[in-house]
Structure formats: structure tokens, C-alpha cells
Design an enzyme around this catalytic site. Sequence first.
Site, PDB file in Angstrom:
ATOM      1  N   ASN A 242      81.854  13.015   2.969  1.00  0.00           N
ATOM      2  CA  ASN A 242      81.573  13.328   1.561  1.00  0.00           C
ATOM      3  C   ASN A 242      80.136  13.844   1.427  1.00  0.00           C
ATOM      4  O   ASN A 242      79.424  13.965   2.413  1.00  0.00           O
ATOM      5  CB  ASN A 242      81.821  12.098   0.684  1.00  0.00           C
ATOM      6  CG  ASN A 242      80.992  10.922   1.150  1.00  0.00           C
ATOM      7  OD1 ASN A 242      79.775  10.974   1.116  1.00  0.00           O
ATOM      8  ND2 ASN A 242      81.659   9.869   1.616  1.00  0.00           N
TER       9      ASN A 242
ATOM     10  N   PHE B 239      77.490  -0.277  -5.641  1.00  0.00           N
ATOM     11  CA  PHE B 239      77.227   0.929  -6.411  1.00  0.00           C
ATOM     12  C   PHE B 239      78.560   1.516  -6.858  1.00  0.00           C
ATOM     13  O   PHE B 239      79.564   1.363  -6.171  1.00  0.00           O
ATOM     14  CB  PHE B 239      76.459   1.957  -5.564  1.00  0.00           C
ATOM     15  CG  PHE B 239      74.970   1.828  -5.706  1.00  0.00           C
ATOM     16  CD1 PHE B 239      74.315   0.707  -5.217  1.00  0.00           C
ATOM     17  CD2 PHE B 239      74.227   2.812  -6.335  1.00  0.00           C
ATOM     18  CE1 PHE B 239      72.940   0.566  -5.354  1.00  0.00           C
ATOM     19  CE2 PHE B 239      72.851   2.689  -6.475  1.00  0.00           C
ATOM     20  CZ  PHE B 239      72.209   1.568  -5.981  1.00  0.00           C
TER      21      PHE B 239
END
Length: 433
Positions: free
Chosen positions: A243, A359
Amino acid sequence: MIKRAVPRRAALLYFDCGFPFLQCPSYRLNFRKGFPVSQSILLIISGGIAAYKSLELIRELGRAGVKTRTILTRAATQFVTPLSVSALSGEKCFTDLFDLDDEAEMGHIELSRSTDLVVVCPATADLMAKAANGLADDLASTTLLATDKQVLFAPAMNVRMWQHPSVQKNVETLRAQGSVVLDPDEGLMACGEFGPGRLPEIDRIKSAILAALKPDTSLSGKHILITAGPTREPIDPVRFLSNHSSGRQGYAIANALSARGAKVTLVSGPVSIAPPTGADLVNVETAEQMLTACETALPADVFISVAAVADWRPANASDTKLKLKGGKDPVSMEFVENPDILKTLSKKSKSRPGLVIGFAAETHEVEKYAREKLRKKGCDWIIANDVSGDVMGGTDNQVSLYTEDDVEVSPDASKDQIADWIAERIAKALNAD
Ligand code: CTP
């Protein structure tokens, strides 16, 4: 040559007065709470295109209540003038070793000693080479040789120069001598090339200066484990699934925590940014390797899962390069879920860190998904951000910190400032226990 950029009377006022900032309205207004007024640095500005950024550093340090005395190398005067430097610092700007007037007023030995910290910003390859090898042929290099204070270098140069073995050797020498050499930032340079070599962000330099002036020990004795960057899941020896995570936010958090005295273990997926100073870096590629590295690093007081872990991996990665079949049929591949590192480390167990932080990077319905993740993962905080813009590759960020029954929103700021904001809250939480 400018003989006296600031009139002598003004200079004497600053030298003689116990509370120099009371003389200057901008210092009085922006005085950093709790920071002693007597702190001062000697800023050596050497000759590179980034020299103009040192003006912003002087202003920022003034806001933090730090007094700055300056030296400009001869080359630096091609980029900034002694007049602008002295106007911002409120101090005379020194430029030449053999100015007898200056030597009578304040010799280079005194200049190098009557400060709390010497900062070289920007630090050119040339000045670092002189400092590493003990050369002294101008005021800047002589002062660096004569000082008995800690020296902090903020390098800025072309990427090839930074990576040159001679420069790297000089950096090593300076660090071995006890100086702090910040890693440069990476990005597009004034010369058009890309890579590490840009002057570190002013916020990072300022934090390093403040940390060196007054070490923050609010997290000393604490072990903090952080994951950062993407993971890479192999498809075959030449292809992988990954990613866009740059690792910047996780690395900035590692820096901010070690600046507060924490022992930091940073488990990082593949990134192309400089390793943080002061953290133990463990490089991994896959999610499974990341989990193993985290479990090996336990026990920890805090676990912060910043990494953008790939949710799936190819079920059967090939040992040999996959070949095109040449047909028109859709190509399919089987995937299996990766271990959830945050969920695994959040599980109630003897080795569970006291504070576990996840997160959540979301493109929509940020609060809903953040609260859902807080519950599902079993962590104590979720720090959520909206990544619908260019946050993942960019340098700025804004986050919301969710606890079970509260939410706090950070300012929209650089990733370094966000890291500081998070580190402050972690220190407060641990010290409240
Ligand atoms: N995380 C993890 N291991 C995984 C997936 C995620 O440790 N295999 C952590 C991340 O580091 C982050 C948090 O879990 O702290 C949330 O990650 P995110 O990718 O936003 O959530 P997912 O659980 O993957 O859910 P989704 O992709 O559906 O939003």
C-alpha cells in the site's frame, strides 16, 4: 563587510540584562511556558541554498524563548544577509574571524563558550568535513573547534553528496565525537534531484534543539514499541501486494518519543525515509514477520500500531516468477487474511502493554469506524485520520484521539507536530498512573 549590524548600545542591553526578552516585545509575548529565559544557542549558518530557512528557525526559537546568537560563513552571506539575521535574532551577527573589532568585543573562544548549544544549520558537506577533521580556517570552523558545548548539525546538500562515502564517514566521526547529526529529509531538491539531503523540517530541528537544551525525561525508563510503514506480501519473487504508507507518521512518533527519553523499538515495513535517531529499528517485510518482531520485542509499556498492515496475503506465493498465460480469461488468485497485530497484542495477557494504541486511516465516516475499531481490536486508544486527501504520502496530518468515552482533535499540522502532540498525551497518561 558589515561592522555593526546592531548598534552597540542595543547589543550591550541584551548582554547585560538578566531578562533580555523583556526588552523585546516579540520575545515577551511568545515566551514558552516553563522554559528558562537564560537558554541560548549559537547558530552557525553555512553556505547552502537552505540558508534562508535558518531565518525561520531563529524566529521559531525566539517564540520558544531561546536566544540566538549567529555566525554566518562567508558563503552563507551569498544567501542571507547579516542584516536580516541580526534583525531577527536581535543580536549582532558575526561573520569574520579576523575582524579585530569583533575579537576585542567578543573573541571566538568566548563566542563558542557563552552559549548552551552550538547549532549548525544548514550544515554543508564542507563545514561538516572541517568539523570532523579539526580544520579551522574561518570563524565558523574555529568556533566549532574551540567550543566545549554540545554541537548539533542539521545537514542540507545534494543527495549524491549526502550519500558519498566521505560525507558519511564525516557524519560518523562527528557522531562518535558526541555531536548530534540530524538525518536530512527526503524529497525534491533545489537542484532537481530526489532523495535524502533536504534540510530537516524546521519543526524537527527546533524539537531537537529544545530536547538538547532541556532534555525532556517524561518518558525515561519506558519501553515503547511502534510499528510503521506498509507491509509487503509476496506474490512471487518479483511481485508483491502492498500500500501507499510512507512510514513518516510512525517514524515521527518514534522520534518524538525518544526525544522524551523513552526506549523505542520501531518495527518497520519497507520505507524510503531515513531511520529515526535514537530508536532501535527492526526491518521487516510481511505482516507475519512484523507480528513475530513485535512479540519478540515485548515486554513494552506502550504499543503503537501505526503500520498499514496488508489485510491479506496471497495464499500460495510462488517460488518462481509467474508467467503470462496469454489467454483472455480473468486471472484469479487466492488470498488469506493476515494476522491482526494490534488485536493480538491487545489481548488480555501477562505481556499486554499497559497502553495499546491503534490507528485508523479512513476515507469516510471516520468517527463511526474509529469507535468500531476501538471495540473490535480491544485497544485503549484509536488515533483516527481522514486519508481521503493526500495524507498517506504527504507531510501534514490531523488526527482525532478516541478513548472509550472521549475524543480530542489535534491541530492540522506537520507530521512532526502531530507526533509531538501524541507523545505529550502518552507521557501524560503514563505519568498519571
Ligand atoms: N492492524 C494490524 N494488523 C492488521 C491490520 C491492521 O495491526 N492485520 C492495525 C493497524 O496498524 C492500525 C489498526 O489495526 O493500528 C487499524 O488498521 P486499519 O487498516 O485501519 O483497519 P483494518 O482492521 O485493516 O480494517 P479495514 O481495513 O477494514 O478498515
